[in-house]
Design a protein around this motif. Structure first.
Motif, mmCIF file in Angstrom:
data_model
loop_
_atom_site.group_PDB
_atom_site.id
_atom_site.type_symbol
_atom_site.label_atom_id
_atom_site.label_comp_id
_atom_site.label_asym_id
_atom_site.label_seq_id
_atom_site.Cartn_x
_atom_site.Cartn_y
_atom_site.Cartn_z
ATOM 1 N N THR A 147 -9.789 2.451 -42.712
ATOM 2 C CA THR A 147 -10.885 3.107 -43.418
ATOM 3 C C THR A 147 -10.377 3.902 -44.613
ATOM 4 O OG1 THR A 147 -10.763 5.034 -41.972
ATOM 5 C CG2 THR A 147 -12.292 3.284 -41.336
ATOM 6 N N SER A 158 -18.119 2.910 -39.636
ATOM 7 C CA SER A 158 -17.697 2.086 -38.499
ATOM 8 C C SER A 158 -18.230 0.672 -38.706
ATOM 9 C CB SER A 158 -18.201 2.665 -37.183
ATOM 10 O OG SER A 158 -19.606 2.760 -37.167
ATOM 11 N N ARG A 159 -17.665 -0.256 -37.967
ATOM 12 C CA ARG A 159 -18.006 -1.659 -38.200
ATOM 13 C C ARG A 159 -18.019 -2.434 -36.889
ATOM 14 N NH1 ARG A 159 -14.776 -5.797 -42.313
ATOM 15 N NH2 ARG A 159 -15.765 -7.703 -41.573
ATOM 16 N N ASP A 160 -18.986 -3.325 -36.779
ATOM 17 C CA ASP A 160 -19.050 -4.274 -35.672
ATOM 18 C C ASP A 160 -18.757 -5.643 -36.256
ATOM 19 O OD1 ASP A 160 -19.810 -6.123 -33.722
ATOM 20 O OD2 ASP A 160 -21.358 -4.813 -32.920
ATOM 21 N N GLY A 192 -9.953 -2.577 -39.351
ATOM 22 C CA GLY A 192 -10.307 -1.227 -38.945
ATOM 23 C C GLY A 192 -9.777 -0.114 -39.831
ATOM 24 N N VAL A 242 -14.254 -0.014 -44.947
ATOM 25 C CA VAL A 242 -13.537 -0.359 -43.717
ATOM 26 C C VAL A 242 -13.170 -1.830 -43.770
ATOM 27 C CG1 VAL A 242 -15.710 -0.777 -42.465
ATOM 28 C CG2 VAL A 242 -13.607 -0.293 -41.195
ATOM 29 N N THR A 266 -18.718 9.218 -41.474
ATOM 30 C CA THR A 266 -17.883 8.318 -40.682
ATOM 31 C C THR A 266 -18.395 6.899 -40.833
ATOM 32 O OG1 THR A 266 -17.443 10.042 -39.042
ATOM 33 C CG2 THR A 266 -16.984 7.778 -38.398
ATOM 34 N N TYR A 277 -21.798 0.633 -40.421
ATOM 35 C CA TYR A 277 -22.618 1.830 -40.282
ATOM 36 C C TYR A 277 -21.980 2.973 -41.053
ATOM 37 C CZ TYR A 277 -24.053 -0.978 -36.259
ATOM 38 O OH TYR A 277 -24.465 -1.999 -35.450
#
Length: 123
Positions: free
Chosen positions: A57, A70-72, A55, A51, A68, A79
């Motif tokens: 992917t 995801s990223r902060d 955003g 990712v 899946t 994650y």
């Protein structure tokens, strides 16, 4: 220096789920992409999911629809939610962080790797 640290691996039965986390600390520069790679015994390391900071992917065909990413960005944390796990998903999973370094007019990219976390899918 960037230090990705993975967590969340373990033993799970086929069809089960696991969630991996990776926090990348220590970067003074922008982390432009993060991702998960895995290496099974006797096989080469392969990309699982990545990712970008924007955003975007990308997934390996073998995990599409099951995993899946995801990223902060604020926490430099990525994650990987893994569902419907199969025995062939068994591997050491490594977190990767790509850092962009701007030095004058030069733009360089550097890869940093975590130490890996074992995921075992077995009944």
């Amino acid at each position: 220096q960037v230090h990705p640290v993975e967590s969340g691996g373990g033993l799970v039965q086929p069809g089960g789920s696991l969630r991996l986390s990776c926090a990348a600390s220590g970067s003074r520069f922008s982390i432009v992409a993060m991702g998960w790679y895995r290496q099974a015994p006797g096989k080469q390391r392969e990309s699982v999911a990545t990712v970008t900071s924007g955003g975007s992917t990308n997934y390996a065909d073998s995990v599409k629809g099951r995993f899946t990413i995801s990223r902060d960005n604020a926490k430099n944390t990525v994650y990987l939610q893994m569902n419907s796990l199969k025995p062939e998903d068994t591997a050491v999973y490594y977190c990767n962080a790509v850092v962009q370094v701007v030095a004058g007019t030069d733009v360089l990219f550097a890869d940093y790797w975590g130490q890996g976390t074992q995921v075992t899918v077995s009944s």
